[in-house]
Write an enzyme that holds these catalytic residues in place. Structure first.
Site, PDB file in Angstrom:
ATOM      1  N   TYR A 441     -39.443 -11.450   2.027  1.00 25.55           N
ATOM      2  CA  TYR A 441     -40.748 -12.110   1.943  1.00 25.55           C
ATOM      3  C   TYR A 441     -41.486 -12.096   3.282  1.00 25.55           C
ATOM      4  O   TYR A 441     -40.943 -11.693   4.306  1.00 25.55           O
ATOM      5  CB  TYR A 441     -40.662 -13.504   1.353  1.00 25.55           C
ATOM      6  CG  TYR A 441     -39.787 -14.569   1.962  1.00 25.55           C
ATOM      7  CD1 TYR A 441     -39.197 -14.486   3.201  1.00 25.55           C
ATOM      8  CD2 TYR A 441     -39.572 -15.752   1.230  1.00 25.55           C
ATOM      9  CE1 TYR A 441     -38.424 -15.520   3.703  1.00 25.55           C
ATOM     10  CE2 TYR A 441     -38.801 -16.786   1.724  1.00 25.55           C
ATOM     11  CZ  TYR A 441     -38.232 -16.662   2.961  1.00 25.55           C
ATOM     12  OH  TYR A 441     -37.473 -17.687   3.462  1.00 25.55           O
ATOM     13  N   GLU A 442     -42.764 -12.501   3.214  1.00 21.12           N
ATOM     14  CA  GLU A 442     -43.685 -12.412   4.358  1.00 21.12           C
ATOM     15  C   GLU A 442     -43.844 -10.974   4.848  1.00 21.12           C
ATOM     16  O   GLU A 442     -44.000 -10.720   6.045  1.00 21.12           O
ATOM     17  CB  GLU A 442     -43.240 -13.319   5.507  1.00 21.12           C
ATOM     18  CG  GLU A 442     -43.165 -14.787   5.156  1.00 21.12           C
ATOM     19  CD  GLU A 442     -44.459 -15.329   4.584  1.00 21.12           C
ATOM     20  OE1 GLU A 442     -45.533 -14.758   4.867  1.00 21.12           O
ATOM     21  OE2 GLU A 442     -44.403 -16.307   3.817  1.00 21.12           O
ATOM     22  N   GLY A 443     -43.817 -10.038   3.923  1.00 22.48           N
ATOM     23  CA  GLY A 443     -43.920  -8.627   4.279  1.00 22.48           C
ATOM     24  C   GLY A 443     -42.529  -8.056   4.490  1.00 22.48           C
ATOM     25  O   GLY A 443     -41.840  -8.450   5.437  1.00 22.48           O
TER      26      GLY A 443
END
Length: 589
Positions: A441-443
């Site tokens: 997550y978060e890229g």
């Protein structure tokens, strides 16, 4: 059940001795009045108590119970609400927040160490406040004065919480294809409609209100990422005096059933003409959201460090106690039936790898925090600009390398336990499950690698990298420990960067083919810089506290002897080019 004790001595070593945080704060007027060494130590001491005694004991139970979901409402596990009340009353949500709106205004150097404690104690609990902190940052930087005054004090206080609503069922990394829409209303607000998925803390029972930052398109918006706007959408409407009104048209459709972080609510959120307020300029929402995203990327990187520290603490305790076989050099525990497994070379290899990567990560996180403080508070414009360029360069490295090595460390910690590491009661299998999401997550870390190499190195011809390289060479001019291998690794990074800049002009796949190995090479060079700095400090002070500083020097020796050589294979992989990745047609896989 494993216990967590914050590594306060090591944190002070990095904060005060290696990076001399109090000296920097004293020269930055905005920080000088807020914090000094004594204040920082007092905050860390209290943070250690609240994470170790209040939050960590909820970790295993929260994992086993998970969040509840009934009729659109989420409930957190037993003990979370009571812990949140104590947590928010201590002002922890607003630790680094803007004092003008109720934050404590502490430096990021200090905040990253607190975040590490939080993630080490309980990843799921940590995420509820981590998203709030990032939400506050975006609102403070881009929202109107009215929105800031109305929402920030209650977010900083922890009475309300924040979320980040980007991803849609068909649009993850490619946010340019989102379908959520926003239509202007006569009062200047907007009606927001659409569905967002994977929303951390999208609903919960910890706070009175939830403030969603939502990406959506205006009717006349251009296509692609340049046509996205950002909106603040409260779960409950907020009156002009700050009191809460009716429910907004926001609902939680379901919660995800996940591999880990089970006590963190990961929600499908439906916006059915919900009232929202524009944050920043129309069609410039992605740039505004990146203020929050970049904060969260560093925070999620620190999740990797925190989980690794927790795993290391448990693994060391187990290795000192578990009796199996005799040392290769002969019995060490003469009065026992076997020696503790910490005498065995392979166990030491695993523990030292964990220790070297975790302490290197802690130092690097603090260093990035120092650059963030400089970029925000320095009075000289040139100094601010240089620090901001370093932050942009180093953020994808921090997010991806911290979490890649964090998983490596947690798997090693599990391995130290042998079969017991696979059993729930020892806690290691939960750490492996909880840390795994941090690479996604978060890229995803692959996207971070593309960002680093494509946007931060190739796009500017390596100019930002040159800033860091010049700093490292200036440091090495004083002949610190391990200057030679550090400079050799730096040269490998620079050579690889130059080669890739050249390759990118004639091979469209060059960046994608090499990006992950390049980020890892960058990470090991960065850690080498950190370990050389830590070794220099430890060498200068070893007579004051021999046991502590000699352990630092021994760990530095291990890093340079056994981990930095990974740079050799990474450089070879980088310069192997892209051809071998495209030797198969899609149908041949």
């Amino acid at each position: 059940m494993p216990e967590f004790n914050a590594p306060l001595r090591d944190m002070r070593f990095v904060l005060h001795e290696v990076f001399q945080g109090p000296t920097q704060w004293a020269r930055l007027p905005a920080l000088a009045a807020a914090v000094d060494a004594e204040t920082a130590d007092a905050i860390l001491e209290e943070a250690a108590k609240i994470t170790g005694q209040l939050i960590a004991p909820l970790n295993r139970g929260g994992d086993e119970q998970g969040v509840g979901f009934d009729a659109g409402k989420v409930t957190t596990p037993d003990g979370f609400k009571e812990a949140w009340r104590t947590y928010k009353d201590g002002g922890w949500v607003g630790l680094a927040g803007n004092p003008e709106h109720g934050g404590m205004g502490m430096p990021k150097m200090l905040a990253v160490q607190f975040e590490e404690m939080l993630y080490a104690a309980n990843c799921s609990f940590s995420l509820y406040s981590a998203l709030s902190a990032g939400c506050c940052l975006a609102i403070d930087a881009h929202a109107s004065d009215e929105l800031r005054a109305l929402y920030l004090p209650r977010l900083y206080s922890g009475d309300w919480a924040g979320t980040m609503c980007l991803t849609e069922p068909h649009a993850g990394t490619d946010l340019g294809i989102i379908r959520s829409k926003a239509e202007a209303l006569v009062d200047g607000s907007y009606a927001i409609s659409g569905t967002k998925i994977f929303i951390t803390g999208g609903d919960q029972d910890l706070t009175e209100n939830i403030v969603h930052l939502v990406l959506a398109r205006l009717p006349d918006a251009p296509s692609g990422p340049k046509g996205i706007s950002l909106f603040l959408v409260p779960k409950r409407m907020v009156n002009d005096d700050g009191s809460l009104g009716a429910d907004n048209a926001v609902s939680c459709g379901s919660v995800e059933h996940k591999m880990g972080i089970k006590a963190s609510a990961t929600c499908v959120m439906n916006f059915d003409g919900a009232v929202g307020y524009l944050v920043g300029e129309p069609n410039r929402g992605l740039a505004a959201m990146f203020t929050m995203m970049n904060y969260e990327r560093l925070s999620i990187g620190i999740q990797g460090i925190g989980c690794a520290e927790a795993s290391y603490q448990s693994a060391v305790a187990y290795a000192r106690d578990r009796l199996q076989s005799r040392a290769a050099t002969g019995p060490q525990a003469q009065d026992r039936i076997a020696d503790p497994i910490i005498v065995h070379a392979d166990v030491r290899r695993m523990l030292l790898t964990m220790r070297a990567l975790t302490e290197g990560g802690r130092a690097f996180a603090t260093y990035v925090g120092q650059q963030l403080d400089t970029a925000k508070y320095a009075e000289d414009a040139g100094e601010r600009e240089a620090a901001q360029r370093l932050v942009a360069l180093l953020t994808p490295v921090a997010k991806a390398f911290f979490t890649d090595t964090g998983l490596e460390s947690c798997v090693l910690g599990q391995q130290v336990f042998g079969g017991h590491g696979y059993i729930r009661e020892w806690g290691q299998e939960q750490l492996v499950r909880d840390v795994r999401i941090a690479q996604i997550y978060e890229g995803t870390n692959g996207i971070q690698a593309l960002d680093l190499l494509g946007r931060k190195v190739v796009a500017d011809g390596g100019q930002s990298l040159a800033l860091l390289a010049a700093e490292i060479r200036t440091f090495c001019a004083s002949a610190p420990p391990y200057a030679e291998p550090l400079l050799d690794a730096l040269q490998r990074l620079e050579n690889s960067s130059q080669w890739l800049c050249e390759q990118a002009t004639r091979d469209a796949n060059a960046v994608g083919a090499a990006s992950v190995e390049y980020l890892h090479l960058f990470g090991y060079v960065s850690y080498a810089y950190m370990w050389s700095r830590m070794a220099a400090t430890a060498q200068a002070r070893r007579a004051d506290e021999p046991e502590f500083y000699e352990a630092k020097l021994a760990t530095a020796a291990f890093f340079f002897a056994r981990l930095l050589p990974r740079a050799l294979s990474l450089q070879a992989s980088i310069q192997a080019g892209s051809d071998s990745l495209f030797g198969l047609e899609a149908e041949q896989f």
